[in-house]
Design an enzyme around this catalytic site. Structure first.
Site, PDB file in Angstrom:
ATOM      1  NE  ARG A 211      -3.881  -2.219   1.735  1.00 54.19           N
ATOM      2  CZ  ARG A 211      -4.982  -2.579   2.153  1.00 54.19           C
ATOM      3  NH1 ARG A 211      -5.730  -1.632   2.829  1.00 54.19           N
ATOM      4  NH2 ARG A 211      -5.749  -3.710   1.746  1.00 54.19           N
ATOM      5  CD  GLU A 213      -2.066   3.050   3.770  1.00 53.87           C
ATOM      6  OE1 GLU A 213      -2.920   4.111   3.933  1.00 53.87           O
ATOM      7  OE2 GLU A 213      -2.436   1.930   4.089  1.00 53.87           O
ATOM      8  CD  GLU A 354      -9.936  -1.323   9.613  1.00 55.02           C
ATOM      9  OE1 GLU A 354     -10.543  -0.041   9.542  1.00 55.02           O
ATOM     10  OE2 GLU A 354      -9.450  -1.674   8.896  1.00 55.02           O
ATOM     11  NE  ARG A 405      -3.188  -1.528  11.204  1.00 52.76           N
ATOM     12  CZ  ARG A 405      -4.046  -0.571  10.694  1.00 52.76           C
ATOM     13  NH1 ARG A 405      -5.357  -0.739  11.278  1.00 52.76           N
ATOM     14  NH2 ARG A 405      -3.716   0.386   9.955  1.00 52.76           N
TER      15      ARG A 405
HETATM   16  P1  AMO Z   1      -8.579  -3.366   4.454  1.00 46.26           P
HETATM   17  O1  AMO Z   1      -7.852  -2.432   3.623  1.00 46.26           O
HETATM   18  O2  AMO Z   1      -9.382  -2.704   5.503  1.00 46.26           O
HETATM   19  O3  AMO Z   1      -9.287  -4.324   3.843  1.00 46.26           O
HETATM   20  O4  AMO Z   1      -7.161  -4.370   5.276  1.00 46.26           O
HETATM   21  C1  AMO Z   1      -7.670  -5.581   5.972  1.00 46.26           C
HETATM   22  C2  AMO Z   1      -6.596  -5.238   7.165  1.00 46.26           C
HETATM   23  O5  AMO Z   1      -5.416  -5.119   6.999  1.00 46.26           O
HETATM   24  C3  AMO Z   1      -4.585  -4.365   7.830  1.00 46.26           C
HETATM   25  N1  AMO Z   1      -3.883  -3.347   7.139  1.00 46.26           N
HETATM   26  C4  AMO Z   1      -2.684  -2.758   7.161  1.00 46.26           C
HETATM   27  N2  AMO Z   1      -1.860  -3.043   8.233  1.00 46.26           N
HETATM   28  C5  AMO Z   1      -0.682  -2.344   8.249  1.00 46.26           C
HETATM   29  N3  AMO Z   1      -0.510  -1.387   7.400  1.00 46.26           N
HETATM   30  C6  AMO Z   1      -1.224  -1.137   6.451  1.00 46.26           C
HETATM   31  N4  AMO Z   1      -0.915  -0.157   5.483  1.00 46.26           N
HETATM   32  C7  AMO Z   1      -2.541  -1.666   6.289  1.00 46.26           C
HETATM   33  N5  AMO Z   1      -3.565  -1.756   5.296  1.00 46.26           N
HETATM   34  C8  AMO Z   1      -4.409  -2.692   5.928  1.00 46.26           C
HETATM   35  C9  AMO Z   1      -5.577  -4.043   8.676  1.00 46.26           C
HETATM   36  C10 AMO Z   1      -6.857  -3.828   8.085  1.00 46.26           C
HETATM   37  O6  AMO Z   1      -8.001  -3.881   9.034  1.00 46.26           O
HETATM   38  N6  AMO Z   1      -9.877  -6.615   0.868  1.00 46.26           N
HETATM   39  C11 AMO Z   1     -10.391  -6.146   2.186  1.00 46.26           C
HETATM   40  C12 AMO Z   1     -10.681  -7.173   3.277  1.00 46.26           C
HETATM   41  C13 AMO Z   1     -11.588  -7.881   2.910  1.00 46.26           C
HETATM   42  O7  AMO Z   1     -12.896  -7.275   2.884  1.00 46.26           O
HETATM   43  O8  AMO Z   1     -11.803  -9.228   2.916  1.00 46.26           O
HETATM   44  C14 AMO Z   1      -9.232  -5.087   2.655  1.00 46.26           C
HETATM   45  O9  AMO Z   1      -7.984  -5.122   2.236  1.00 46.26           O
HETATM   46  O10 AMO Z   1      -5.516  -4.461  10.102  1.00 46.26           O
END
Ligand code: AMO
Length: 431
Positions: A211, A213, A354, A405
């Site tokens: 990601r 970000e 989350e 997480r």
């Molecule tokens: P989402 O984008 O909420 O959902 O990601 C799911 C979980 O992944 C973790 N996460 C991260 N942890 C650390 N750094 C990041 N940049 C990061 N991005 C996400 C979080 C988050 O809750 N496709 C959907 C899931 C689904 O519906 O099955 C998805 O990716 O803990």
């Protein structure tokens, strides 16, 4: 190495060869001790200078801390030794010597900042508490896999180089793929969905997500480990049940198999008990507003800000779900309830943050294509995905859980980077 004994297995009366790192050297004059460390613990090696061969004493005591040594000798009972036994050496070999100046102190006596630690992760992970984090992380993944098997899932691996994103266009890392634009995958979302329409029906994947970000926070990584679940013929409530069981299994596995590591970390660790409360999004914003912690009241349709999640987490005090989110803030693949304002999307929260997003998926071809259009996405670009919805795609639901997480919140770590060996963030591309 043949015939090596781990330090933890050395019993009085044994003749052993141990191998490991020189943790400490204590020279008391006529007598000196080396503390040798391996993955199972530490053992004291005693040098009585007047009674031992000079070369042996010289080799053993001129070695630098953190050098790798191989020591053969006899194990004796010694109540004054840290582990009640010591080795009286007959042979000492310096296998790989360390420089006298180390970039950080693996004995943990001198603290190093996180950046120095991450730059020297090998040395950092020689520390008992850091090693413990990664042993626990391994146990979490083992327990999670076992629970997925209990749930009847097949483990899958999906591509990480992809043609389209799924979780919003701005967070993709573009790459060049034989002259074409491609991306590092943000989530196995579309692929795991495609597989519930195969004979596998119920699948899981543990793999990297990427990601782009922009923000640099203690809970975001640019490369994270996603624990994904997807199943045919279940709804979002059954997906939540599965989610709860997997998270609890991770805690139970650690409680059962990692007591030494938990002791080394000295953390407040509790296996979550009872059902995770399920609040609707509407209840969640009401409760957040009632805490009075936010400057501005939340209204229907707002995403939950970090301070809101924190206030609600303190209020609830355990893991919990937030259900029935407004459709407009959930992705195109999430199915709406009959009342189209409301989606079947859910999040699973730890009081601090989350951990999971999930929901029931839109499996009806026409509605799926409409959803793309509503979110300004070109359904043509997703043809590889949508077309399979024309050939018998069962109703299905699933979720994605952030592996780091999960470990971070379980162990009360301050920064998500502590739960990854080699984190990727805005600044960090190596090691
Ligand atoms: P989402 O984008 O909420 O959902 O990601 C799911 C979980 O992944 C973790 N996460 C991260 N942890 C650390 N750094 C990041 N940049 C990061 N991005 C996400 C979080 C988050 O809750 N496709 C959907 C899931 C689904 O519906 O099955 C998805 O990716 O803990």
């Amino acid at each position: 190495m043949q015939n090596r004994t781990y330090t933890a297995d050395a019993e009085p009366g044994d003749s052993v060869t141990v191998a490991g790192w020189v943790h400490e050297i204590r020279d008391l004059g006529g007598i000196a001790f080396l503390i040798v460390r391996d993955t199972t613990g530490k053992i004291q090696v005693k040098f009585e200078k007047d009674e031992m061969d000079d070369d042996l004493v010289e080799t053993g005591l001129s070695v630098n801390r953190e050098s790798v040594v191989k020591i053969s000798g006899d194990v004796k009972e010694e109540p004054r030794a840290p582990t009640d036994v010591e080795i009286v050496p007959t042979e000492v070999e310096v296998v790989a010597s360390a420089e006298p100046e180390l970039p950080l102190d693996p004995s943990g006596k001198v603290d190093a900042d996180l950046s120095t630690r991450l730059d020297n992760r090998t040395l950092d992970a020689r520390k008992e508490d850091v090693e413990a984090v990664f042993k626990i992380r391994g146990e979490v993944l083992r327990s999670v896999r076992e629970q997925f098997r209990e749930l009847g899932c097949s483990e899958i691996n999906t591509p990480k180089i992809v043609a389209t994103g799924t979780e919003g266009g701005t967070e993709l890392f573009p790459i060049t793929y034989f002259g074409r634009e491609a991306f590092m995958n943000q989530s196995p979302q579309l692929f795991k969905q495609l597989m519930v329409g195969s004979g596998l029906e119920r699948v899981f994947e543990i793999g990297p997500i990427f990601r782009a970000e922009e923000h640099n926070t203690p809970r975001h990584l640019n490369e994270a480990t996603s624990i994904d679940f997807e199943s045919a013929f279940i709804d979002h409530t059954e997906a939540m049940d599965a989610c709860e069981s997997v998270v609890k299994a991770a805690y139970e596995g650690v409680a059962e198999n990692c007591q030494d590591e938990l002791d080394a970390l000295d953390v407040d660790f509790e296996v979550p008990e009872g059902d995770f409360p399920r609040l609707t999004y509407e209840e969640a914003i009401e409760r957040i507003n009632a805490t009075g912690e936010l400057d501005e009241m939340l209204v229907w349709g707002d995403d939950l800000p970090t301070e809101g999640e924190k206030a609600l987490g303190e209020d609830v005090g355990s893991h919990y779900f937030i259900t029935d989110w407004p459709s407009e803030i959930k992705p195109f693949y999430i199915k709406d309830h009959d009342d189209e304002e409301l989606s079947t999307g859910f999040d699973m929260m730890h009081p601090r943050m989350e951990l999971v997003s999930g929901g029931q998926r839109e499996h009806r071809f026409d509605r799926l294509v409409e959803g793309f259009e509503q979110q300004g996405l070109d359904p043509e670009a997703f043809d590889y995905y949508t077309k399979m919805f024309k050939y018998g795609m069962p109703p299905h639901a699933g979720w994605g859980l952030g592996g780091e997480r999960l470990v971070m919140t379980m162990l009360g770590l301050d920064n998500i980077r502590e739960a990854v060996l080699f984190p990727r963030d805005r600044q960090r591309l190596s090691p």
